[in-house]
Design a protein around this motif. Sequence first.
Motif, mmCIF file in Angstrom:
data_model
loop_
_atom_site.group_PDB
_atom_site.id
_atom_site.type_symbol
_atom_site.label_atom_id
_atom_site.label_comp_id
_atom_site.label_asym_id
_atom_site.label_seq_id
_atom_site.Cartn_x
_atom_site.Cartn_y
_atom_site.Cartn_z
ATOM 1 N N PRO A 75 0.808 -1.238 0.000
ATOM 2 C CA PRO A 75 0.000 0.000 0.000
ATOM 3 C C PRO A 75 0.831 1.273 0.000
ATOM 4 N N HIS B 94 -7.145 5.299 11.366
ATOM 5 C CA HIS B 94 -6.144 4.242 11.484
ATOM 6 C C HIS B 94 -6.551 2.982 10.714
ATOM 7 N N PHE C 268 -6.585 1.732 6.876
ATOM 8 C CA PHE C 268 -5.990 2.174 5.616
ATOM 9 C C PHE C 268 -7.041 2.553 4.578
ATOM 10 N N HIS C 269 -7.937 1.645 4.252
ATOM 11 C CA HIS C 269 -8.869 1.902 3.152
ATOM 12 C C HIS C 269 -9.865 3.005 3.496
ATOM 13 N N HIS D 124 -1.095 9.030 6.131
ATOM 14 C CA HIS D 124 -0.413 8.128 7.059
ATOM 15 C C HIS D 124 -1.402 7.204 7.783
ATOM 16 N N SER D 125 -2.651 7.180 7.327
ATOM 17 C CA SER D 125 -3.697 6.380 7.988
ATOM 18 C C SER D 125 -3.758 6.725 9.467
ATOM 19 N N LYS E 222 1.081 9.680 -1.141
ATOM 20 C CA LYS E 222 1.528 8.520 -0.366
ATOM 21 C C LYS E 222 2.784 7.921 -1.001
ATOM 22 N N MET F 131 -7.810 6.224 3.166
ATOM 23 C CA MET F 131 -7.414 6.389 1.773
ATOM 24 C C MET F 131 -8.600 6.799 0.913
ATOM 25 N N TYR G 253 4.924 2.384 10.920
ATOM 26 C CA TYR G 253 3.886 2.515 9.892
ATOM 27 C C TYR G 253 2.942 1.315 9.803
ATOM 28 N N HIS G 254 3.040 0.376 10.719
ATOM 29 C CA HIS G 254 2.183 -0.803 10.646
ATOM 30 C C HIS G 254 1.613 -1.128 12.023
#
Length: 508
Positions: free
Chosen positions: A173, A299, A301-302, A294-295, A324, A305, A194-195
């Motif tokens: 992503p 928090h 992602f989709h 940065h989500s 991104k 985004m 980042y995860h």
Amino acid sequence: QHREARTMPSMARTAALRAMLRDGARFWLSALVLVSCVASAYAKASVADGTDSPRSRALHWGAVAAGGALLAQLMLGAGEGEKTDEQGEVNTSLELTWREDEGASKLVPIYPGKLAHAVNGPSSTLAGSESDVTATVPSFLMSEVAAHNSREDVWIVVDGLVYDVTKYVDRHPGGWLPLVNMAGKDCTDVFANYHGAKVYRTMLPAFLVGKVTDLTIPEHVKDFRAVRQELLRRGLFQTDMRFYAKLGAWYLFLLLSSLFLSLACSSLSAHMAGAAVLGLFWQQMAGLGHDLGHSGVTHVFHRDMLFGATVMNALMGISTGWWKRSHNTHHVVCNSIENDPDIQHLPIFAVAAKCFDWPFLSSYHDKTFGFGAVERFLVAHQHLLFYPVMMFARFNLYIQSWVLLLSPAGKEAHYRKSEAVALAVYACWVSVVALSMPTWIQTAGWLLVSHSVTALLHVQITISHWAMETYHGRGYNDATDEWYITQLKTTMNVDTPEWLPRLHIGVE
């Protein structure tokens, strides 16, 4: 401050309370004066221009309502981030760690499921796991892992375990560039930044190929990790939606104010004021765009985004997917001459003398930057060109957005079609407002002023990195340039008065 003041001696407590009241009064009076001045300007502009159409009334009262909502939240609501009763327990286990999981801090196993088996051997196999592995995974030296460092062969190390993510590179992503730039290296801290916990639990096990036996962790890295663990334990990465409620009212206030001055008023000064307010709106919204990229809002992602690809693109005109791709790469290889797109600005700017060492191939732009007669002339005058270029830098971002979406590389972008539609909507509404000016000169002036104000954002970003250290090639080679040290070497914070960061949206 009040709780602290209660423990002080009488005179110190009095001084502390006076300071608290003085600072609070200054803030609220400033807010009231701001709203009063803008409301007064609205009233005068409306009377002077004689505008009383439904459109002007809607914009006028919409802006007033948004300003009122913002003021009410500031005066009546509790400040965001004030909750301190949700701190987690102190972690005393060597097998557990704090991780972020969709916005919440959770105490989870460092090695969940199959990963625990890889570290501890067959006895740690968990019931119900996808497969009961009967032998421990192979062991590798870091020198062996380092050999897998190309786009066609990507191995990374996270928490001492080795993962072959070659097949996942093009689906990542954050784009393929961050992964390739970390290939063959220990990216434990980059990865954690980042995860969330879900990625460790559900995705990493599928790529596991072994473990490292000679990995050493510098003492200063242990200290940085301890700080991050404490921040997670206190829940300081969790989103307080009251903050974004205030931002939403602020953004709406700026947008409607700009449209009122630009569309409902007839004077040149009102039109240019509307353009300036719109530029401030774009500059301020970049903070939300940064968080979404940065989500960091929901928090998820989709979810972040999709909001960025639709609403933000339609209001900002800059592709979230492009941002991104560029920004994630920038974070991982900050100030790398060959790899960081945020410092690759030849022929106009040369951020460091290292740019002149030899022609270099940009891994991001996939082209070679040289230093010929044109570059020599422009760079020799870059001190004169800097601010004029910053005034028009936003137009370059429009171009970069469309270049990505229309190029083969754009296939990597999530919600590509949604982004393209949203960018077209942006182009339409900005064009309509610009062309509503009574003369072509005012149209050009409106576009110039609105985009010039956004130069503040570009200056903020360039100041943070262009004055700092640069380097050739890839970083993270030893204790002198690992993740934390590289961030400190290549990034500068700008000290500001306590009230100013809100204007700078935190990027200072």
